[in-house]
Design a protein around this motif. Structure first.
Motif, PDB file in Angstrom:
ATOM      1  N   PHE A 115       0.977  -1.209   0.060  1.00  0.00           N
ATOM      2  CA  PHE A 115      -0.016   0.023  -0.007  1.00  0.00           C
ATOM      3  C   PHE A 115       0.785   1.192   0.053  1.00  0.00           C
ATOM      4  O   PHE A 115       0.596   2.319  -0.735  1.00  0.00           O
ATOM      5  CB  PHE A 115      -0.702  -0.057   1.193  1.00  0.00           C
ATOM      6  CG  PHE A 115      -1.664   1.385   1.201  1.00  0.00           C
ATOM      7  CD1 PHE A 115      -2.937   1.353   0.529  1.00  0.00           C
ATOM      8  CD2 PHE A 115      -1.468   2.344   1.984  1.00  0.00           C
ATOM      9  CE1 PHE A 115      -3.712   2.542   0.615  1.00  0.00           C
ATOM     10  CE2 PHE A 115      -2.047   3.447   2.109  1.00  0.00           C
ATOM     11  CZ  PHE A 115      -3.292   3.394   1.266  1.00  0.00           C
ATOM     12  N   ALA A 116       1.795   1.333   0.861  1.00  0.00           N
ATOM     13  CA  ALA A 116       2.800   2.399   0.888  1.00  0.00           C
ATOM     14  C   ALA A 116       3.504   2.583  -0.659  1.00  0.00           C
ATOM     15  O   ALA A 116       3.560   3.673  -1.077  1.00  0.00           O
ATOM     16  CB  ALA A 116       3.817   2.174   1.895  1.00  0.00           C
ATOM     17  N   MET A 117       3.860   1.572  -1.316  1.00  0.00           N
ATOM     18  CA  MET A 117       4.539   1.649  -2.502  1.00  0.00           C
ATOM     19  C   MET A 117       3.452   2.182  -3.606  1.00  0.00           C
ATOM     20  O   MET A 117       3.905   2.952  -4.587  1.00  0.00           O
ATOM     21  CB  MET A 117       5.225   0.292  -2.888  1.00  0.00           C
ATOM     22  CG  MET A 117       6.176  -0.043  -2.124  1.00  0.00           C
ATOM     23  SD  MET A 117       7.276  -1.357  -2.831  1.00  0.00           S
ATOM     24  CE  MET A 117       8.087  -0.657  -4.056  1.00  0.00           C
ATOM     25  N   PHE A 118       2.248   1.715  -3.551  1.00  0.00           N
ATOM     26  CA  PHE A 118       1.072   2.124  -4.455  1.00  0.00           C
ATOM     27  C   PHE A 118       0.853   3.512  -4.111  1.00  0.00           C
ATOM     28  O   PHE A 118       0.860   4.332  -5.028  1.00  0.00           O
ATOM     29  CB  PHE A 118      -0.030   1.460  -4.207  1.00  0.00           C
ATOM     30  CG  PHE A 118      -1.295   1.957  -4.332  1.00  0.00           C
ATOM     31  CD1 PHE A 118      -1.658   1.779  -5.973  1.00  0.00           C
ATOM     32  CD2 PHE A 118      -2.304   2.431  -3.544  1.00  0.00           C
ATOM     33  CE1 PHE A 118      -2.893   2.145  -6.482  1.00  0.00           C
ATOM     34  CE2 PHE A 118      -3.379   2.984  -4.174  1.00  0.00           C
ATOM     35  CZ  PHE A 118      -3.524   2.883  -5.561  1.00  0.00           C
ATOM     36  N   GLU A 119       0.931   3.945  -2.891  1.00  0.00           N
ATOM     37  CA  GLU A 119       0.420   5.442  -2.760  1.00  0.00           C
ATOM     38  C   GLU A 119       1.792   6.319  -3.157  1.00  0.00           C
ATOM     39  O   GLU A 119       1.481   7.206  -3.921  1.00  0.00           O
ATOM     40  CB  GLU A 119       0.425   5.670  -1.088  1.00  0.00           C
ATOM     41  CG  GLU A 119       0.349   7.195  -0.787  1.00  0.00           C
ATOM     42  CD  GLU A 119       0.645   7.697   0.617  1.00  0.00           C
ATOM     43  OE1 GLU A 119       0.946   8.698   1.036  1.00  0.00           O
ATOM     44  OE2 GLU A 119       0.773   6.501   1.479  1.00  0.00           O
ATOM     45  N   ARG A 120       2.762   5.910  -3.161  1.00  0.00           N
ATOM     46  CA  ARG A 120       4.177   6.732  -3.465  1.00  0.00           C
ATOM     47  C   ARG A 120       4.269   6.712  -4.980  1.00  0.00           C
ATOM     48  O   ARG A 120       4.602   7.655  -5.603  1.00  0.00           O
ATOM     49  CB  ARG A 120       5.341   6.329  -2.763  1.00  0.00           C
ATOM     50  CG  ARG A 120       6.508   7.219  -3.053  1.00  0.00           C
ATOM     51  CD  ARG A 120       7.766   6.896  -2.520  1.00  0.00           C
ATOM     52  NE  ARG A 120       9.056   7.567  -2.672  1.00  0.00           N
ATOM     53  CZ  ARG A 120       9.234   8.737  -2.121  1.00  0.00           C
ATOM     54  NH1 ARG A 120       8.319   9.154  -1.041  1.00  0.00           N
ATOM     55  NH2 ARG A 120      10.317   9.397  -2.429  1.00  0.00           N
ATOM     56  N   HIS A 121       4.366   5.526  -5.380  1.00  0.00           N
ATOM     57  CA  HIS A 121       4.551   5.234  -7.121  1.00  0.00           C
ATOM     58  C   HIS A 121       3.560   5.254  -7.935  1.00  0.00           C
ATOM     59  O   HIS A 121       3.978   5.184  -9.175  1.00  0.00           O
ATOM     60  CB  HIS A 121       5.685   4.066  -6.944  1.00  0.00           C
ATOM     61  CG  HIS A 121       6.777   4.263  -6.139  1.00  0.00           C
ATOM     62  ND1 HIS A 121       7.776   5.044  -6.416  1.00  0.00           N
ATOM     63  CD2 HIS A 121       7.290   3.729  -4.947  1.00  0.00           C
ATOM     64  CE1 HIS A 121       8.695   4.860  -5.457  1.00  0.00           C
ATOM     65  NE2 HIS A 121       8.413   3.876  -4.446  1.00  0.00           N
ATOM     66  N   GLY A 122       2.367   4.899  -7.552  1.00  0.00           N
ATOM     67  CA  GLY A 122       1.232   4.827  -8.220  1.00  0.00           C
ATOM     68  C   GLY A 122       0.180   5.854  -8.278  1.00  0.00           C
ATOM     69  O   GLY A 122      -0.082   6.585  -9.141  1.00  0.00           O
ATOM     70  N   LEU A 123      -0.485   6.037  -6.902  1.00  0.00           N
ATOM     71  CA  LEU A 123      -1.432   6.637  -6.610  1.00  0.00           C
ATOM     72  C   LEU A 123      -1.530   8.083  -6.937  1.00  0.00           C
ATOM     73  O   LEU A 123      -2.023   8.909  -7.771  1.00  0.00           O
ATOM     74  CB  LEU A 123      -2.123   6.464  -5.519  1.00  0.00           C
ATOM     75  CG  LEU A 123      -3.162   7.310  -4.957  1.00  0.00           C
ATOM     76  CD1 LEU A 123      -4.339   7.062  -5.683  1.00  0.00           C
ATOM     77  CD2 LEU A 123      -3.618   7.142  -3.418  1.00  0.00           C
ATOM     78  N   GLN A 124      -0.349   8.774  -6.234  1.00  0.00           N
ATOM     79  CA  GLN A 124       0.058  10.198  -6.470  1.00  0.00           C
ATOM     80  C   GLN A 124       0.511  10.510  -7.704  1.00  0.00           C
ATOM     81  O   GLN A 124       0.065  11.632  -8.150  1.00  0.00           O
ATOM     82  CB  GLN A 124       0.989  10.628  -5.448  1.00  0.00           C
ATOM     83  CG  GLN A 124       0.657  10.307  -3.773  1.00  0.00           C
ATOM     84  CD  GLN A 124      -0.946  11.202  -3.530  1.00  0.00           C
ATOM     85  OE1 GLN A 124      -1.453  11.613  -4.535  1.00  0.00           O
ATOM     86  NE2 GLN A 124      -0.930  11.325  -2.187  1.00  0.00           N
ATOM     87  N   THR A 125       1.075   9.604  -8.339  1.00  0.00           N
ATOM     88  CA  THR A 125       1.636   9.897  -9.604  1.00  0.00           C
ATOM     89  C   THR A 125       0.578  10.087 -10.750  1.00  0.00           C
ATOM     90  O   THR A 125       0.600  10.979 -11.597  1.00  0.00           O
ATOM     91  CB  THR A 125       2.504   8.750 -10.288  1.00  0.00           C
ATOM     92  OG1 THR A 125       3.739   8.759  -9.482  1.00  0.00           O
ATOM     93  CG2 THR A 125       3.157   8.894 -11.577  1.00  0.00           C
ATOM     94  N   ALA A 126      -0.364   8.939 -10.516  1.00  0.00           N
ATOM     95  CA  ALA A 126      -1.795   9.290 -11.297  1.00  0.00           C
ATOM     96  C   ALA A 126      -2.615  10.488 -11.123  1.00  0.00           C
ATOM     97  O   ALA A 126      -2.894  11.379 -11.952  1.00  0.00           O
ATOM     98  CB  ALA A 126      -2.613   7.988 -11.133  1.00  0.00           C
TER      99      ALA A 126
END
Length: 231
Positions: A115-126
């Motif tokens: 989840f932390a990786m998703f937030e940093r590298h995916g969600l906020q990038t999108a």
């Protein structure tokens, strides 16, 4: 040496001798390319990331090292069996991060790290790519539920707090994005959710969205189960 023998020797070197050399510290490589180095959630994911996440499953200390490399706010939990046949092992309570949460949730360490990786590298990038701003809040409907998969006798990943159901997001400017309402909507909202779905597939072992089946029409199911699936 024939061509076949050469390729066999090359495979032996890549899959056995090279990892052994790194593990024994005979060969010095950067931590992000060292399969035995702790996972750095702030570093860009690479081919070794799934292996490093897998190592967190049975090693709470290594888990905390990984989570401490992120802005995640969490509390380690003792192993327990709160309900019959649904034990909790190597879990934490995720309380927040650089994004707020609709509620804290219990998660296995690999799920929390993913989840932390998703937030940093995916969600906020999108969010930055589509809206030019970041997500302020993630809305979910829970992680732990002692139950089987609907229509099956097989235990759900939710039964071990190894899954999370995400239903929506709130942007910094207050705009609300709903998986149920906006998935099929043309324009920014639909494009954002599709980018988020793709990013979740990169971070979690399984990601199921509205196009998987009717039961997932209103949320993204993400988990760190054994098999990889992106639907």
């Amino acid at each position: 040496m024939g061509l076949r023998q050469f390729f066999l020797a090359l495979l032996l070197f890549i899959f056995f001798l090279l990892p052994l050399a790194v593990h024994q510290r005979w060969l010095d490589v950067p931590p992000r390319w060292d399969p035995w180095a702790p996972l750095d959630i702030g570093a860009q994911p690479n081919l070794l990331t799934p292996f490093k996440l897998w190592r967190l499953k049975q090693d709470p200390l290594l888990c905390r090292q990984a989570l401490d490399s992120s802005p995640l706010s969490y509390m380690p939990l003792a192993d327990s069996e709160p309900q019959a046949n649904c034990p909790l092992e190597n879990t934490v309570r995720v309380q927040g991060s650089e994004v707020r949460l609709s509620n804290s949730f219990i998660a296995t360490c690999p799920l929390a790290a993913a989840f932390a990786m998703f937030e940093r590298h995916g969600l906020q990038t999108a969010a930055q790519a589509v809206f030019g701003q970041q997500v302020a809040r993630v809305e979910h409907v829970g992680s732990y539920a002692c139950r089987s998969i609907a229509g099956s006798q097989r235990q759900s990943q939710h039964a071990s707090a190894n899954a999370l159901d995400i239903v929506g997001f709130r942007l910094r400017d207050g705009r609300h994005i709903s998986v149920r309402r906006d998935w099929s909507k043309p324009g920014e909202e639909g494009e954002f959710l599709r980018q988020v779905h793709r990013a979740a597939c990169d971070s979690f072992n399984t990601t199921l969205g509205p196009e998987y089946n009717a039961a997932h029409r209103d949320h993204f199911h993400v988990d760190m189960g054994l098999f990889r699936m992106c639907r």
